[in-house]
Design an enzyme around this catalytic site. Structure first.
Site, PDB file in Angstrom:
ATOM      1  N   GLU A 116     -13.831 -18.714  -3.776  1.00 54.68           N
ATOM      2  CA  GLU A 116     -13.792 -17.286  -4.132  1.00 54.68           C
ATOM      3  C   GLU A 116     -12.894 -16.541  -3.158  1.00 54.68           C
ATOM      4  O   GLU A 116     -12.594 -17.043  -2.076  1.00 54.68           O
ATOM      5  CB  GLU A 116     -15.205 -16.693  -4.139  1.00 54.68           C
ATOM      6  CG  GLU A 116     -15.900 -16.748  -2.804  1.00 54.68           C
ATOM      7  CD  GLU A 116     -17.375 -16.361  -2.933  1.00 54.68           C
ATOM      8  OE1 GLU A 116     -17.660 -15.341  -3.567  1.00 54.68           O
ATOM      9  OE2 GLU A 116     -18.216 -17.099  -2.385  1.00 54.68           O
ATOM     10  N   LYS A 118     -11.704 -14.067  -0.256  1.00 53.84           N
ATOM     11  CA  LYS A 118     -12.378 -13.644   0.970  1.00 53.84           C
ATOM     12  C   LYS A 118     -12.274 -12.129   1.077  1.00 53.84           C
ATOM     13  O   LYS A 118     -11.203 -11.570   1.309  1.00 53.84           O
ATOM     14  CB  LYS A 118     -11.739 -14.293   2.188  1.00 53.84           C
ATOM     15  CG  LYS A 118     -12.474 -13.954   3.462  1.00 53.84           C
ATOM     16  CD  LYS A 118     -11.977 -14.780   4.624  1.00 53.84           C
ATOM     17  CE  LYS A 118     -12.797 -14.500   5.866  1.00 53.84           C
ATOM     18  NZ  LYS A 118     -12.752 -13.107   6.273  1.00 53.84           N
ATOM     19  N   ASP A 120     -12.448  -8.435   2.461  1.00 56.66           N
ATOM     20  CA  ASP A 120     -12.193  -7.881   3.784  1.00 56.66           C
ATOM     21  C   ASP A 120     -13.102  -6.674   3.966  1.00 56.66           C
ATOM     22  O   ASP A 120     -12.708  -5.539   3.754  1.00 56.66           O
ATOM     23  CB  ASP A 120     -10.719  -7.472   3.875  1.00 56.66           C
ATOM     24  CG  ASP A 120     -10.273  -7.337   5.309  1.00 56.66           C
ATOM     25  OD1 ASP A 120     -11.078  -7.663   6.207  1.00 56.66           O
ATOM     26  OD2 ASP A 120      -9.138  -6.896   5.528  1.00 56.66           O
ATOM     27  N   TYR A 228     -22.540 -13.831  -1.406  1.00 53.87           N
ATOM     28  CA  TYR A 228     -21.905 -15.158  -1.373  1.00 53.87           C
ATOM     29  C   TYR A 228     -22.671 -16.188  -0.553  1.00 53.87           C
ATOM     30  O   TYR A 228     -22.153 -17.259  -0.266  1.00 53.87           O
ATOM     31  CB  TYR A 228     -20.471 -15.052  -0.864  1.00 53.87           C
ATOM     32  CG  TYR A 228     -20.316 -14.329   0.457  1.00 53.87           C
ATOM     33  CD1 TYR A 228     -20.880 -14.823   1.622  1.00 53.87           C
ATOM     34  CD2 TYR A 228     -19.601 -13.138   0.528  1.00 53.87           C
ATOM     35  CE1 TYR A 228     -20.738 -14.162   2.820  1.00 53.87           C
ATOM     36  CE2 TYR A 228     -19.446 -12.467   1.721  1.00 53.87           C
ATOM     37  CZ  TYR A 228     -20.023 -12.984   2.871  1.00 53.87           C
ATOM     38  OH  TYR A 228     -19.880 -12.319   4.054  1.00 53.87           O
ATOM     39  N   LYS A 317      -6.499 -18.109   5.115  1.00 56.53           N
ATOM     40  CA  LYS A 317      -6.131 -16.695   5.264  1.00 56.53           C
ATOM     41  C   LYS A 317      -4.714 -16.428   4.754  1.00 56.53           C
ATOM     42  O   LYS A 317      -3.838 -17.277   4.846  1.00 56.53           O
ATOM     43  CB  LYS A 317      -6.203 -16.294   6.754  1.00 56.53           C
ATOM     44  CG  LYS A 317      -7.572 -16.501   7.380  1.00 56.53           C
ATOM     45  CD  LYS A 317      -8.571 -15.443   6.951  1.00 56.53           C
ATOM     46  CE  LYS A 317      -8.333 -14.126   7.644  1.00 56.53           C
ATOM     47  NZ  LYS A 317      -8.932 -14.045   8.972  1.00 56.53           N
ATOM     48  N   CYS A 411      15.220  23.470   2.971  1.00 57.83           N
ATOM     49  CA  CYS A 411      15.415  22.172   2.327  1.00 57.83           C
ATOM     50  C   CYS A 411      16.569  21.436   3.005  1.00 57.83           C
ATOM     51  O   CYS A 411      17.668  21.983   3.127  1.00 57.83           O
ATOM     52  CB  CYS A 411      15.703  22.361   0.842  1.00 57.83           C
ATOM     53  SG  CYS A 411      16.176  20.820   0.029  1.00 57.83           S
ATOM     54  N   CYS A 414      19.523  21.192   0.095  1.00 57.32           N
ATOM     55  CA  CYS A 414      20.249  22.333  -0.480  1.00 57.32           C
ATOM     56  C   CYS A 414      20.110  23.605   0.354  1.00 57.32           C
ATOM     57  O   CYS A 414      20.737  24.611   0.045  1.00 57.32           O
ATOM     58  CB  CYS A 414      19.792  22.596  -1.914  1.00 57.32           C
ATOM     59  SG  CYS A 414      18.142  23.312  -2.021  1.00 57.32           S
ATOM     60  N   CYS A 429      10.731  22.429  -1.680  1.00 56.31           N
ATOM     61  CA  CYS A 429      11.997  23.136  -1.731  1.00 56.31           C
ATOM     62  C   CYS A 429      11.929  24.087  -2.916  1.00 56.31           C
ATOM     63  O   CYS A 429      11.479  23.722  -3.993  1.00 56.31           O
ATOM     64  CB  CYS A 429      13.120  22.112  -1.926  1.00 56.31           C
ATOM     65  SG  CYS A 429      14.624  22.830  -2.609  1.00 56.31           S
ATOM     66  N   CYS A 435      18.865  22.360  -6.604  1.00 55.73           N
ATOM     67  CA  CYS A 435      18.859  21.419  -5.482  1.00 55.73           C
ATOM     68  C   CYS A 435      19.313  20.044  -5.963  1.00 55.73           C
ATOM     69  O   CYS A 435      18.687  19.444  -6.830  1.00 55.73           O
ATOM     70  CB  CYS A 435      17.456  21.337  -4.889  1.00 55.73           C
ATOM     71  SG  CYS A 435      17.294  20.084  -3.614  1.00 55.73           S
TER      72      CYS A 435
HETATM   73  C1  9MJ Z   1     -16.110 -13.304   2.278  1.00 52.66           C
HETATM   74  N1  9MJ Z   1     -15.855 -12.558   3.338  1.00 52.66           N
HETATM   75  O1  9MJ Z   1     -15.717 -12.997   1.158  1.00 52.66           O
HETATM   76  C2  9MJ Z   1     -18.160 -15.959   3.379  1.00 52.66           C
HETATM   77  N2  9MJ Z   1     -16.913 -14.491   2.481  1.00 52.66           N
HETATM   78  O2  9MJ Z   1     -19.641 -17.728   4.070  1.00 52.66           O
HETATM   79  C3  9MJ Z   1     -17.256 -15.391   1.524  1.00 52.66           C
HETATM   80  N3  9MJ Z   1     -17.486 -14.836   3.618  1.00 52.66           N
HETATM   81  C4  9MJ Z   1     -18.945 -16.647   4.358  1.00 52.66           C
HETATM   82  N4  9MJ Z   1     -18.044 -16.318   2.098  1.00 52.66           N
HETATM   83  C5  9MJ Z   1     -20.250 -18.145   5.193  1.00 52.66           C
HETATM   84  N5  9MJ Z   1     -16.864 -15.357   0.231  1.00 52.66           N
HETATM   85  C6  9MJ Z   1     -19.919 -17.289   6.190  1.00 52.66           C
HETATM   86  C7  9MJ Z   1     -19.090 -16.335   5.665  1.00 52.66           C
END
Ligand code: 9MJ
Length: 743
Positions: A116, A118, A120, A228, A317, A411, A414, A429, A435
């Site tokens: 899946e 990751k 942030d 997850y 990553k 501006c 012009c 402007c 212009c």
């Molecule tokens: C994120 N950040 O989407 C884990 N994570 O699994 C997913 N992080 C994770 N799995 C074990 N999809 C530790 C962190």
């Protein structure tokens, strides 16, 4: 006080119903009722609970916000540690991860992985006891986190009680809390307008929101969560594989990634990574890589851990999206509508594979807030296809002699005076089409792909044509000659002829595109298309009056009449009439647009003052979705301007036309009211298909819901296709699309 039995029954029913609709909305993304109906249910529950407060329970859907601000966050010990992930930065590192796994397991065949994106955001652990959310904690150092229960309870997609009954008595679920990109942009835009601090990225915004001591603030932030993983579970695992365990969560009302897939071997991982990397910008949330986990739980157990990271999982990553560089200067650009935008000129820097030399600075306030100065070392962030941003200044690298940056008072192109917008942030402007910068932008917009689609008429060429005084407005393009073109820099006869051909070809268009190409402020493709579809002819669009679009209701007319009757002409002459009228209590709805409307409908101010309430009320001829009063005013005003009418006349004289079949009156459109989503790789340009569908009255949108009528799926269609199948939405391939268009 005794409580009537039917009240308890009704309250229980309302809570079930609200929870069920939450699930439909947040987990399935397929609401069954409109928001207004949902609000009605919630209000009824609130009223009953107010009447019978002894029936309030903490997991009632009314109780998401309500707790008082905290002094600080309590510590939470995680019974099962919250893990971190090992990282891989290349296919080579992915290969060695897979080899290590196979070696340890002495496995001959490929390993099955659960994959899946990751997210942030922030890792969170939710603890449900007997189906009720009792605790939410941050990861902290993995062993001890912070108790953020009050804040997490405000997140609408986190259930306060689990649906169904087959959940374990103790269930700890781990997942990521994040802020979707759209919500982040809107939050920052609001902050910018209010002169407040903006967040550098969605991750910081999510973290900042979750660390609020007052849950009322968190409740206003657009947060979401995908699950997850697991902590403590009474009775042990939920299934034999990780993916099956995760999928069980959805039945209980928890959200999981819609991109979750089970794949085979390291080649499966590599393919998945590439697919997600390609789709990264289109996802509604920020991700910084993908996560692979050995799917079989018995194999996970056999692999075990090294310090705090499992041997059975890895995060591959994406390359970093932030880099440091130096701010060489600040240019001020003038846009199509005259808005002055400061742009950072940067020492070229490679950010995630792309050389960045410019970044937007938004406006003067933003520069002031971040205290950005020429000569500074700055952090640049490039996320997806959005314009790179300056995240922050590295203050300890600031040279000694820097100065605050001031926006020009005239501006830069012009020399006209600049004016501040009523919202006090944007600076414009005042030169209008006098212009050259605004003229250039207007012509570039006119020629752009989604407008008149004049191939080969690029920015550099437009700049030359305007600078050399050959072209003053879009209509002049159509009287260009081959000699004029060949005389320009780097223009051979062949390319000049191509441009003339492209100009000729562009004359055959649609009314919607034509209206869009005019660059009326606020009129994007959708509104232009709607105008074309609801009015049918250019003449009808050009003769739109405010009274066709803006309404004064009977109830409003009554109040207005009383105010006007008590207003003296002199008062109106000395002040702006709209200000005099709108200052009255009870006329909060009365805007400048309504004043324009009255001026349009009555021959004189005298007559307005003496009008009866029945005369003041009006029912507009047209009600167009998405056209509010201000936009109505902008559209009507645009077509009133003599120079705009002149340009349109010149364009029609140049034989710009659209086919009659594209002009449809409401009711005649075979696809009116239908919503269509395009996905996957299609054999023709998307824009072309979109044009055809829109010309038949369909609405083309980006996301699939229960309200979608058709999904047109090309090759390699992903999550939108699976969602359509899940929701039972009709899916057509290109052959089916052609049939639909032909019918
Ligand atoms: C994120 N950040 O989407 C884990 N994570 O699994 C997913 N992080 C994770 N799995 C074990 N999809 C530790 C962190």
């Amino acid at each position: 006080m005794t409580i009537p039995g039917e009240v308890s029954t009704r309250i229980a029913w309302l809570r079930d119903e609200i929870d069920r609709h939450n699930y439909q909305y947040y987990v399935l993304d397929a609401p069954l009722i409109p928001d207004s109906e949902y609000d009605r249910l919630l209000r009824e529950l609130q009223q009953l609970e107010q009447q019978y407060p002894q029936l309030i329970t903490p997991e009632s859907p009314t109780q998401r916000v309500g707790a008082k601000p905290l002094q600080g966050f309590a510590e939470v010990d995680h019974k099962v540690p919250m893990l971190s992930l090992e990282n891989a930065f290349s296919e080579k590192e992915m290969n060695s991860f897979d080899r290590r796994v196979r070696d340890r397991l002495k496995s001959a065949g490929p390993i099955r992985y659960s994959a899946e994106p990751k997210l942030d955001g922030l890792a969170i652990s939710l603890r449900y006891e007997k189906g009720l959310l009792v605790q939410a904690a941050t990861r902290g150092d993995g062993a001890t986190g912070e108790d953020v229960t009050q804040n997490v309870r405000t997140i609408a997609s986190v259930p306060l009680r689990l649906l169904g009954t087959d959940w374990p008595a103790v269930l700890e679920v781990r997942g990521e809390i994040f802020m979707p990109k759209a919500g982040f942009e809107a939050l920052n835009e609001r902050a910018r307008k209010a002169g407040e601090k903006t967040f550098a990225n969605p991750r910081n915004a999510a973290a900042g929101s979750l660390r609020q001591l007052d849950p009322k603030i968190t409740a206003k932030r657009p947060l979401a969560m995908f699950c997850y993983g697991f902590g403590e579970i009474a009775g042990g695992a939920l299934a034999e594989t990780h993916s099956d365990s995760i999928k069980r969560l959805t039945a209980w009302g928890l959200r999981i990634s819609p991109e979750l897939q089970v794949i085979d071997g390291v080649q499966g991982c590599i393919d998945y990574y590439r697919t997600i990397a390609q789709r990264r910008d289109a996802l509604e949330y920020d991700i910084d890589g993908v996560v692979f986990k050995v799917d079989r739980l018995d194999l996970q157990q056999a692999l075990g851990f090294v310090s705090r990271a499992p041997r059975w999982a890895i995060a591959q990553k994406f390359p970093a999206q932030e880099e440091m560089t130096r701010l060489l200067g600040i240019d001020v650009q003038v846009g199509r509508t005259g808005a002055l935008t400061p742009v950072a000129r940067l020492e070229p820097v490679n950010v995630a594979g792309v050389t960045v030399t410019n970044a937007t600075l938004h406006n003067e306030d933003e520069i002031r807030r971040k205290d950005i100065r020429i000569g500074d070392t700055v952090i640049i962030r490039r996320a997806g296809d959005v314009i790179p941003q300056v995240v922050q200044v590295v203050l300890d690298q600031r040279p000694d002699d820097t100065q605050q940056f001031l926006m020009p008072t005239h501006c830069p192109v012009c020399g006209s005076d600049v004016i501040r917008d009523p919202d006090q942030v944007a600076i414009r402007c005042s030169g209008g089409l006098f212009c050259p910068a605004q003229r250039k932008e207007a012509i570039k917009h006119f020629a752009s792909r989604r407008a008149m689609d004049i191939e080969g008429l690029g920015d550099k060429l437009v700049d030359q044509l305007v600078d050399k005084d050959i072209v003053h407005d879009p209509a002049d393009l159509y009287s260009l000659t081959i000699d004029q073109l060949v005389a320009l820099d780097r223009m051979a006869e062949k390319s000049a002829q191509n441009i003339l051909d492209a100009l000729n070809k562009s004359k055959n268009t649609t009314l919607g595109r034509f209206l869009f190409s005019l660059g009326i402020v606020g009129v994007g493709e959708t509104i232009a298309e709607t105008l074309a579809n609801s009015l049918g002819t250019l003449d009808d669009v050009m003769s739109l009056r405010l009274q066709d679009l803006v309404e004064i209701k009977d109830s409003q007319a009554d109040n207005l009449q009383k105010t006007l009757a008590g207003t003296r002409q002199k008062q109106l002459e000395q002040n702006h009439p709209f200000e005099v009228i709108s200052a009255h209590r009870g006329l909060k709805w009365f805007t400048e647009v309504h004043w324009h409307l009255l001026l349009e409908r009555f021959p004189s101010i005298d007559r307005i003052l003496s009008a009866g309430d029945a005369e003041l009320a009006n029912t507009p001829k047209l009600r167009i979705d998405g056209i509010g009063n201000i936009l109505a005013d902008q559209i009507v005003t645009f077509f009133k301007q003599p120079h705009n009418r002149e340009v349109i006349r010149k364009l029609i004289d140049a034989h710009i036309h659209w086919s009659e079949s594209a002009i449809k009156q409401p009711g005649e459109q075979p696809l009116a009211g239908k919503t269509v989503v395009l996905t996957g790789t299609l054999s023709r340009p998307r824009q072309e298909i979109k044009d055809q569908l829109q010309a038949l009255g369909a609405k083309v949108t980006g996301s699939v819901s229960a309200k979608t009528d058709f999904v047109i799926a090309g090759t390699d269609a992903g999550s939108k296709l699976s969602k359509a199948q899940q929701l039972g939405v009709t899916v057509l391939d290109e052959e089916g699309l052609d049939q639909l268009l032909a019918e």
